[in-house]
Design a protein around this motif. Structure first.
Motif, PDB file in Angstrom:
ATOM      1  N   ASN A 216      10.339  11.762 -11.607  1.00 48.18           N
ATOM      2  CA  ASN A 216      11.035  12.394 -11.932  1.00 48.18           C
ATOM      3  C   ASN A 216      11.584  13.753 -11.293  1.00 48.18           C
ATOM      4  N   GLU A 217      10.403  14.324 -11.057  1.00 44.10           N
ATOM      5  CA  GLU A 217      10.456  15.770 -10.118  1.00 44.10           C
ATOM      6  C   GLU A 217      11.128  15.370  -8.955  1.00 44.10           C
ATOM      7  N   ALA A 218      10.896  14.158  -8.283  1.00 43.98           N
ATOM      8  CA  ALA A 218      11.385  14.031  -6.829  1.00 43.98           C
ATOM      9  C   ALA A 218      13.004  13.593  -6.963  1.00 43.98           C
ATOM     10  N   TYR A 219      13.270  12.714  -8.172  1.00 43.37           N
ATOM     11  CA  TYR A 219      14.693  12.309  -8.171  1.00 43.37           C
ATOM     12  C   TYR A 219      15.375  13.543  -8.828  1.00 43.37           C
ATOM     13  N   ASN A 220      15.156  14.165  -9.628  1.00 46.85           N
ATOM     14  CA  ASN A 220      15.799  15.542 -10.078  1.00 46.85           C
ATOM     15  C   ASN A 220      15.635  16.712  -9.404  1.00 46.85           C
ATOM     16  N   ARG A 221      14.830  16.541  -8.196  1.00 46.83           N
ATOM     17  CA  ARG A 221      14.992  17.682  -7.126  1.00 46.83           C
ATOM     18  C   ARG A 221      14.363  19.085  -7.953  1.00 46.83           C
ATOM     19  N   ASP A 222      13.451  18.976  -8.790  1.00 45.82           N
ATOM     20  CA  ASP A 222      12.998  20.195  -9.558  1.00 45.82           C
ATOM     21  C   ASP A 222      11.514  20.253  -9.604  1.00 45.82           C
ATOM     22  N   GLY A 223      10.945  19.849  -8.422  1.00 45.30           N
ATOM     23  CA  GLY A 223       9.614  19.942  -8.503  1.00 45.30           C
ATOM     24  C   GLY A 223       8.867  19.384  -7.237  1.00 45.30           C
ATOM     25  N   LEU A 407       1.631  -2.421   7.674  1.00 44.01           N
ATOM     26  CA  LEU A 407       0.529  -1.624   8.520  1.00 44.01           C
ATOM     27  C   LEU A 407       1.324  -1.010   9.901  1.00 44.01           C
ATOM     28  N   SER A 408       2.606  -1.089   9.631  1.00 45.02           N
ATOM     29  CA  SER A 408       3.412  -0.706  10.899  1.00 45.02           C
ATOM     30  C   SER A 408       3.685   1.022  10.777  1.00 45.02           C
ATOM     31  N   THR A 409       3.518   1.576   9.717  1.00 44.88           N
ATOM     32  CA  THR A 409       3.705   2.825   9.640  1.00 44.88           C
ATOM     33  C   THR A 409       2.600   3.495   8.742  1.00 44.88           C
ATOM     34  N   THR A 410       2.377   4.859   8.739  1.00 44.10           N
ATOM     35  CA  THR A 410       1.527   5.714   8.123  1.00 44.10           C
ATOM     36  C   THR A 410       2.023   5.939   6.774  1.00 44.10           C
ATOM     37  N   PRO A 411       0.822   6.331   5.813  1.00 43.46           N
ATOM     38  CA  PRO A 411       1.528   6.860   4.495  1.00 43.46           C
ATOM     39  C   PRO A 411       2.480   7.916   4.690  1.00 43.46           C
ATOM     40  N   GLU A 412       1.867   8.982   5.803  1.00 44.04           N
ATOM     41  CA  GLU A 412       2.697  10.217   5.708  1.00 44.04           C
ATOM     42  C   GLU A 412       4.155  10.135   6.347  1.00 44.04           C
ATOM     43  N   GLU A 413       4.169   9.131   7.313  1.00 45.46           N
ATOM     44  CA  GLU A 413       5.533   8.922   7.823  1.00 45.46           C
ATOM     45  C   GLU A 413       6.598   8.046   6.871  1.00 45.46           C
ATOM     46  N   ALA A 414       5.814   7.215   6.011  1.00 48.29           N
ATOM     47  CA  ALA A 414       6.678   6.649   5.156  1.00 48.29           C
ATOM     48  C   ALA A 414       7.171   7.634   4.105  1.00 48.29           C
ATOM     49  N   ALA A 415       6.344   8.615   3.557  1.00 51.78           N
ATOM     50  CA  ALA A 415       6.606   9.643   2.720  1.00 51.78           C
ATOM     51  C   ALA A 415       7.618  10.488   3.015  1.00 51.78           C
ATOM     52  N   LYS A 416       7.514  10.916   4.354  1.00 53.99           N
ATOM     53  CA  LYS A 416       8.474  11.803   4.749  1.00 53.99           C
ATOM     54  C   LYS A 416       9.864  11.266   5.133  1.00 53.99           C
ATOM     55  N   GLU A 417       9.883  10.100   5.527  1.00 55.08           N
ATOM     56  CA  GLU A 417      11.170   9.298   5.601  1.00 55.08           C
ATOM     57  C   GLU A 417      12.023   9.016   4.259  1.00 55.08           C
ATOM     58  N   VAL A 418      11.272   8.834   3.148  1.00 50.26           N
ATOM     59  CA  VAL A 418      11.785   8.546   1.802  1.00 50.26           C
ATOM     60  C   VAL A 418      12.493  10.231   1.568  1.00 50.26           C
ATOM     61  N   GLU A 419      11.559  11.315   1.596  1.00 47.23           N
ATOM     62  CA  GLU A 419      12.006  12.573   1.340  1.00 47.23           C
ATOM     63  C   GLU A 419      13.174  12.936   2.286  1.00 47.23           C
ATOM     64  N   GLU A 420      13.273  12.650   3.239  1.00 45.11           N
ATOM     65  CA  GLU A 420      14.381  13.202   4.174  1.00 45.11           C
ATOM     66  C   GLU A 420      15.765  12.475   3.674  1.00 45.11           C
ATOM     67  N   LYS A 421      15.597  11.301   3.320  1.00 45.77           N
ATOM     68  CA  LYS A 421      16.859  10.527   2.716  1.00 45.77           C
ATOM     69  C   LYS A 421      17.319  11.202   1.498  1.00 45.77           C
ATOM     70  N   ALA A 422      16.192  11.358   0.841  1.00 51.49           N
ATOM     71  CA  ALA A 422      16.448  12.106  -0.584  1.00 51.49           C
ATOM     72  C   ALA A 422      17.200  13.390  -0.623  1.00 51.49           C
ATOM     73  N   LYS A 423      16.884  14.138   0.512  1.00 53.21           N
ATOM     74  CA  LYS A 423      17.506  15.374   0.716  1.00 53.21           C
ATOM     75  C   LYS A 423      19.021  15.107   1.078  1.00 53.21           C
ATOM     76  N   GLU A 424      19.406  13.882   1.648  1.00 53.45           N
ATOM     77  CA  GLU A 424      20.779  13.722   1.926  1.00 53.45           C
ATOM     78  C   GLU A 424      21.202  13.144   0.811  1.00 53.45           C
ATOM     79  N   THR A 425      20.957  12.579  -0.187  1.00 53.41           N
ATOM     80  CA  THR A 425      21.612  11.714  -1.069  1.00 53.41           C
ATOM     81  C   THR A 425      21.530  12.395  -2.580  1.00 53.41           C
ATOM     82  N   LEU A 426      20.370  13.030  -2.756  1.00 50.94           N
ATOM     83  CA  LEU A 426      20.116  13.723  -4.163  1.00 50.94           C
ATOM     84  C   LEU A 426      20.701  15.062  -4.149  1.00 50.94           C
ATOM     85  N   GLU A 427      20.578  15.873  -2.998  1.00 50.58           N
ATOM     86  CA  GLU A 427      20.705  17.513  -3.088  1.00 50.58           C
ATOM     87  C   GLU A 427      22.271  17.584  -2.885  1.00 50.58           C
TER      88      GLU A 427
END
Length: 427
Positions: A216-223, A407-427
């Protein structure tokens, strides 16, 4: 001679008038007949007993609406989203269509392609939580029929033979994985070509680590964001399971729709599968004799995590909506009311193991009642990411999760990619 000509002219005029009247009468009759005959198209993805419940609902509707025919079109689950998007964009949508609500339905609503049903359905007939995914700006755009939870299904007989018990912690789950592997049994069956089956694992791991408010925090961009440490750790746990050999070889290329993951369970080559409660109805349709071996438990808690094993992943499906471009919106709306009636919900609950989104349904099936009680006792329900998120962000989530499994991406890379797209679409 003049009188004779006048008589001939009179006859010609009379014949012309009569002919026109006959033509008008015939035209009027044809128009009335076509007006009394209407066809409504319904797109859905149900199979087995669930599809039968819809068919019976459609039959009741046709019997109460003379001259109206419903053309039911069952779509395959995985290509369905793309096919409906193309139909909507091309101006040729079905009159009534299946959805899961959430961001995927909202994009059609925002484009003016879905009829507002606020005044056309009695919302008091449905559980409030079931209406939420199809409600936007306090307006309702879909009527729900059933709700889903996603437990871990397992072979009770197999567990008993190996002295295994339902795990309450992640460490206990890993012990089960090792025991099954040592006995040449695949711990989990997974067909992840379409990506969403693997998403269940990631959602559970993230929630168990980061708690109910993480998404909810990630989706609503408030945490916290989608690159929070909890998501990184979820990816690490996911890859830990892969490296333990918890899944079949080539699972990222296996097809869920053709039953590849279920067949491993039925053949007792795999001991567990993370799937929705539709697994019960599908088993009854595929291999009813296997039902007595089928048990379930909720995904276990993780030591030090903020989530609980009382929290569940789930959603609402099907939700039925009406296309704004339908030429028969009133009839289509009446069909939606029949599809989500108590009679349909009652049949679906007791024949297909569905948890009703409709109020006051009585469960004759003790198994379904047990599943329903799990939902009622749940402390929190995490809705499916790929239905809640906007489509473009959901696709990044699914792609990165599949890459984590591969196993073709790291957990850090995957999380960063989703967050970058979230900034484009949710903010």
């Amino acid at each position: 001679m003049i009188k004779h000509k006048m008589w001939i002219i009179a006859i010609v005029i009379l014949l012309f008038v009569v002919g026109c009247q006959d033509s008008e009468s015939s035209s009027s009759g044809d128009s009335g007949e076509s007006g009394d005959s209407e066809t409504i198209t319904l797109w859905h993805i149900e199979t087995g007993e669930s599809e039968k419940a819809l068919q019976d609902s459609v039959e009741r509707f046709e019997n109460s609406h003379d001259g109206v025919t419903v053309e039911m079109v069952r779509q395959e689950n995985d290509p369905y989203k793309t096919k409906l998007t193309v139909a909507m964009g091309g101006g040729t949508p079905p009159d009534v269509f299946h959805s899961w609500g959430g961001g995927w339905l909202e994009k059609f609503v925002d484009a003016g392609q879905v009829k507002d049903l606020t005044e056309d359905i009695d919302t008091s007939n449905y559980l409030p939580a079931a209406l939420t995914p199809a409600t936007f700006d306090d307006k309702n755009y879909g009527a729900p029929l059933a709700m889903d939870i996603v437990p871990v299904w397992y072979n009770k007989e197999m567990f008993e033979n190996f002295g295994l018990e339902e795990p309450e912690t992640y460490e206990e789950l890993k012990d089960i994985i090792e025991t099954l592997k040592s006995n040449d049994i695949l711990p989990f069956s997974l067909a992840n070509q379409s990506k969403w089956p693997g998403s269940f694992y990631y959602m559970y791991l993230a929630e168990r680590i980061g708690g109910p408010e993480l998404f909810n925090e990630a989706y609503n961009r408030d945490g916290r964001g989608f690159d929070d440490e909890a998501y990184v750790k979820a990816g690490e746990h996911l890859q830990e399971l892969v490296e333990m050999g918890a899944f079949p070889d080539g699972f990222n290329g296996m097809n869920f729709d053709t039953g590849q993951s279920r067949q491993l369970i039925y053949a007792e080559q795999a001991g567990m599968i993370v799937q929705g409660n539709w697994m019960l109805g599908t088993t009854r349709d595929d291999m009813p004799e296997f039902e007595e071996k089928l048990g379930f438990f909720l995904f276990p808690s993780i030591e030090g995590g903020e989530g609980s094993n009382k929290d569940i992943v789930g959603g609402v499906s099907p939700v039925f909506s009406v296309s704004e471009k339908s030429e028969n919106k009133d009839l289509a709306t009446e069909l939606v009311n029949e599809l989500t009636s108590k009679e349909t919900a009652q049949q679906l609950a007791n024949s297909d193991g569905a948890i009703s989104a409709v109020k006051d349904v009585e469960y004759d099936d003790e198994y379904v009642q047990e599943i329903s009680e799990v939902l009622e006792e749940a402390e929190y329900m995490q809705t499916f990411y790929d239905q809640t998120l906007p489509p473009e962000l959901a696709e990044v989530h699914l792609d990165t999760t599949q890459s984590l499994f591969g196993l073709s991406t790291t957990p850090e890379e995957a999380a960063k990619e989703v967050e970058e797209k979230a900034k484009e679409t949710l903010e």
